[in-house]
Enzyme design. Structure first.
Site, PDB file in Angstrom:
ATOM      1  N   HIS A 440       0.839  -1.200   0.000  1.00  0.00           N
ATOM      2  CA  HIS A 440       0.000   0.000   0.000  1.00  0.00           C
ATOM      3  C   HIS A 440       0.877   1.254   0.000  1.00  0.00           C
ATOM      4  O   HIS A 440       0.682   2.165  -0.805  1.00  0.00           O
ATOM      5  CB  HIS A 440      -0.940   0.012   1.216  1.00  0.00           C
ATOM      6  CG  HIS A 440      -1.761   1.268   1.317  1.00  0.00           C
ATOM      7  ND1 HIS A 440      -3.066   1.335   0.885  1.00  0.00           N
ATOM      8  CD2 HIS A 440      -1.441   2.519   1.751  1.00  0.00           C
ATOM      9  CE1 HIS A 440      -3.517   2.578   1.058  1.00  0.00           C
ATOM     10  NE2 HIS A 440      -2.551   3.308   1.589  1.00  0.00           N
ATOM     11  N   GLU A 441       1.852   1.287   0.891  1.00  0.00           N
ATOM     12  CA  GLU A 441       2.684   2.494   1.008  1.00  0.00           C
ATOM     13  C   GLU A 441       3.525   2.710  -0.241  1.00  0.00           C
ATOM     14  O   GLU A 441       3.599   3.821  -0.769  1.00  0.00           O
ATOM     15  CB  GLU A 441       3.570   2.411   2.258  1.00  0.00           C
ATOM     16  CG  GLU A 441       2.808   2.406   3.574  1.00  0.00           C
ATOM     17  CD  GLU A 441       1.755   3.499   3.670  1.00  0.00           C
ATOM     18  OE1 GLU A 441       1.943   4.569   3.071  1.00  0.00           O
ATOM     19  OE2 GLU A 441       0.726   3.273   4.326  1.00  0.00           O
ATOM     20  N   HIS A 444       1.831   4.387  -3.132  1.00  0.00           N
ATOM     21  CA  HIS A 444       1.712   5.854  -3.122  1.00  0.00           C
ATOM     22  C   HIS A 444       2.829   6.467  -3.971  1.00  0.00           C
ATOM     23  O   HIS A 444       2.605   7.408  -4.741  1.00  0.00           O
ATOM     24  CB  HIS A 444       1.816   6.410  -1.698  1.00  0.00           C
ATOM     25  CG  HIS A 444       0.538   6.288  -0.912  1.00  0.00           C
ATOM     26  ND1 HIS A 444      -0.624   6.881  -1.329  1.00  0.00           N
ATOM     27  CD2 HIS A 444       0.256   5.648   0.250  1.00  0.00           C
ATOM     28  CE1 HIS A 444      -1.582   6.613  -0.439  1.00  0.00           C
ATOM     29  NE2 HIS A 444      -1.080   5.860   0.518  1.00  0.00           N
TER      30      HIS A 444
HETATM   31 ZN   LIG Z   1      -2.300   5.353   2.145  1.00  0.00          ZN
END
Ligand SMILES: [Zn+2]
Ligand SMILES: *[C@@H]1O[C@H](CO)[C@@H](O)[C@H](O)[C@H]1NC(C)=O
Ligand SMILES: *[C@@H]1O[C@H](CO)[C@@H](O)[C@H](O)[C@H]1NC(C)=O
Ligand SMILES: *[C@@H]1O[C@H](CO)[C@@H](O)[C@H](O)[C@H]1NC(C)=O
Length: 642
Positions: A440-441, A444
């Site tokens: 998820h990170e 980004h």
């Molecule tokens: Zn996030």
């Protein structure tokens, strides 16, 4: 830096090429023409390992040069101070500043020099000077050549052997299977560097550079530095120009490494055992492995794609933070899950974070997030984009708890992932151990770099665009971590392990079933909080994932197989590729409608629109149908032809 030889070099280069073409070299005999397999070929360089020993003068050594300089130099530019220190301390030697000097987050400036003689590098004679925050010399290390430099420049008479025989000698000695019959050398434009064209058996044209090499007996040899890239061995070998068959030393930029980790594909520690993974990198994405960059080989969790370490005091200082330094890159550390002090398993955590981030780097690379697209790498090689930006991966970062974050800077600047501990569980759980959180990170960074171009990271800040920024991260995790035997009836839960709650950190599971996950476009009216918006977006993409898997099948492979047109042959990697390709198509600050259209366009570009209706069906099912507009309201219709 010495420029005096540049004219002579040019003249010689032309001459040299002419000779090579006019007098092609005859075969010198035995060559190994065996067919190369795709397996790693074990090249044994143990007989040729370098033996250079360096000297380190530490800060409180009482070294007189250091002391004297400390008092003189405070306050000046760190680079100038380092140069002045070197000029004074090593009076009789020449140096050039290597191009990778930097100031660490702890304020220490690191300046790297290479010793030179007659304008050629002494390739195994290095010098590094560390400058303290106040501008004074802090410490230094060196492997400077102490003996006598030959009086005459070898470049005046050029009485040394050609690089092609040097390549042959290297191939013979290390059994590389590179055939150089009929090969020729071409000047690359860099000082005394030649590319050998017309060889077979190497992955790219070998590069030879004229350098000096200091031998263990304390003498200097004029040497061809021969760089060869064969399967997974990226070797640098030094030959002696006065005795072309003798090998002075060799190094492999791709070292073997093992990691005890939750293997790629294991969602979190509750659903898998840790296993020992050997050399897990992809050789297209990480040709020099994960522990090498710009000629530096690291014995720790550092390399071209990222630097992983603790940040227990939340000072963001990666330069002096703790990292494991195992022997022989064997990152084999315990983790039991019942340890109450997370600091006690920092080795396992940093290893896992480094592994997961690098695995993702390699997958993304194959899917199109490469150097030119603005990916996160220290060395962009000759592949475009900007280098100098491996990701800073901070584990057990004390600046927060029960969360994680990613700070994306423009291409060429180091971005930072901060993984926190989750304290809502007993004992604490470590976000870095859970792949869904790390993916998820990292995503980004991917969406910020791809949307609006690598230099513009300000394109995902509106409610819808920022929301999709959250959604892409959950989606990529779902696509990667959904087991290969899952079906469209299998739900994906984000963040269940880190908070020890089967429902995870979102309102609903990702599900193709409208009763288990009822998210639609109209939900954007109720909340514009980015994680809420992201949940709706990722839900749409989850439907898209399953439409494509049902059409093209699934795979248990951890990396995609492409057909001859570059299309992933299975539905899972196809979905990931379309989503990533679309990020680069969509405008800065995209809306849901525009991001949807970009995915349709990505399919048109990649496959000629083969999956148009499967894509539209996923969005229309969730209210983002063909008559939806920017005034948020559900429309479930499909475009003509679907
Ligand atoms: Zn996030
Ligand atoms: C801790 O975990 C290990 C491995 O999972 C297990 O063998 C051991 O019994 C556990 N210890 C405690 C005190 O629960
Ligand atoms: C981490 O590993 C190193 C060896 O690489 C070891 O010396 C150290 O004690 C380990 N740290 C912890 C907290 O276990
Ligand atoms: C690699 O990145 C640097 C900046 O970091 C840039 O100056 C250089 O042109 C890039 N190299 C290539 C071959 O694109």
């Amino acid at each position: 830096m010495k420029m005096a030889f540049s004219l002579a070099t040019k003249a010689f280069a032309a001459l040299f090429i002419g000779q090579t073409i006019a007098h092609p070299l005859v075969s010198t005999g035995q060559h190994d023409h065996r067919v190369q397999s795709l397996q790693r070929r074990q090249v044994d360089i143990s007989k040729f390992r370098l033996t250079t020993t360096a000297n380190y003068v530490n800060a409180d050594s009482g070294d007189s040069a250091l002391k004297l300089f400390r008092s003189l130099s405070a306050g000046n530019d760190y680079l100038e101070t380092a140069k002045a220190f070197v000029a004074k301390t090593f009076k009789h030697a020449d140096f050039r500043v290597a191009d990778d000097s930097y100031v660490g987050a702890n304020g220490i400036g690191h300046v790297y020099f290479k010793q030179t003689a007659h304008g050629l590098d002494i390739d195994n004679a290095d010098l590094n000077v560390n400058i303290a925050k106040d501008g004074s010399v802090f410490s230094y290390g060196d492997s400077v050549f102490q003996g006598a430099i030959p009086a005459a420049s070898p470049l005046q008479r050029r009485e040394f052997s050609d690089p092609v025989p040097a390549l042959k000698a290297v191939s013979d000695a290390l059994e590389l299977g590179i055939s150089a019959d009929g090969a020729s050398a071409e000047a690359t434009g860099a000082h005394e560097e030649y590319k050998i064209t017309g060889t077979t058996g190497a992955d790219s044209d070998p590069i030879t550079t004229l350098v000096y090499f200091q031998k263990p007996d304390g003498t200097l040899a004029l040497s061809w530095r021969v760089q060869t890239d064969v399967i997974t061995n990226y070797l640098v070998t030094y030959t002696d120009t006065s005795s072309p068959k003798s090998i002075l030393g060799a190094m492999d930029y791709v070292a073997d490494a093992t990691y005890e980790v939750y293997k790629w594909g294991v969602h979190d520690p509750s659903v898998g055992e840790r296993t020992l993974e050997k050399d897990p990198w992809d050789t297209t994405a990480s040709p020099n492995g994960w522990h090498s960059s710009k000629g530096t080989e690291y014995d720790t969790t550092m390399g071209n794609n990222g630097y992983a370490q603790e940040d227990w005091d939340a000072d963001d200082d990666y330069a002096s933070a703790y990292r494991p330094h195992p022997a022989d890159l064997e990152f084999d550390y315990p983790y039991t899950g019942n340890e109450t002090n997370p600091h006690n398993y920092i080795n396992a955590t940093v290893t896992q974070l480094f592994y997961t981030a690098n695995m993702y780097h390699d997958l993304l690379y194959l899917l199109g997030f490469n150097e030119a697209a603005g990916n996160f790498e220290d060395d962009n090689g000759s592949n475009g984009g900007k280098g100098g930006d491996p990701i800073i991966l901070d584990a057990q970062d004390a600046s927060g708890t029960n969360n994680a974050n990613f700070r994306t800077l423009p291409d060429g600047q180091k971005s930072r992932m901060q993984m926190f501990l989750f304290t809502v569980t007993t004992p604490d759980r470590d976000g870095a151990l859970s792949a869904d959180v790390v993916i998820h990170e990292y995503t980004h960074g991917v969406s910020n770099r791809l949307t609006g171009g690598p230099a513009n990271v300000g394109c995902l800040n509106t409610a819808q665009a920022g929301g999709m920024g959250e959604g892409w991260g959950d989606f990529m995790g779902a696509a990667i971590l959904t087991p290969a035997d899952a079906t469209r009836d299998t739900d994906f839960i984000e963040g269940a392990w880190v908070i020890n709650d089967a429902k995870g950190i979102r309102d609903y599971p990702y599900s193709t079933d409208m009763t288990r996950n009822p998210h639609t476009y109209a939900d954007l009216k109720a909340s514009t909080e980015v994680h809420d918006v992201g949940e709706t977006w990722a839900t749409m993409l989850y439907d898209l994932l399953w439409n494509l898997i049902d059409k093209h099948g699934n795979t248990a492979d951890i990396r995609p197989t492409f057909d001859e047109s570059g299309v992933p042959v299975d539905g899972r990697f196809l979905a990931m590729k379309l989503v990533i390709d679309a990020m680069a198509l969509q405008p800065c600050s995209p809306t849901f409608l525009q991001a949807r259209d970009a995915i349709v366009d990505a399919d048109t570009a990649l496959t000629g629109g083969e999956n148009k209706c499967e894509i539209w069906e996923a969005f229309a099912k969730r209210g983002l149908g063909s008559s939806a507009t920017s005034t948020v309201a559900n429309k479930f219709d499909l475009p003509e032809g679907c």
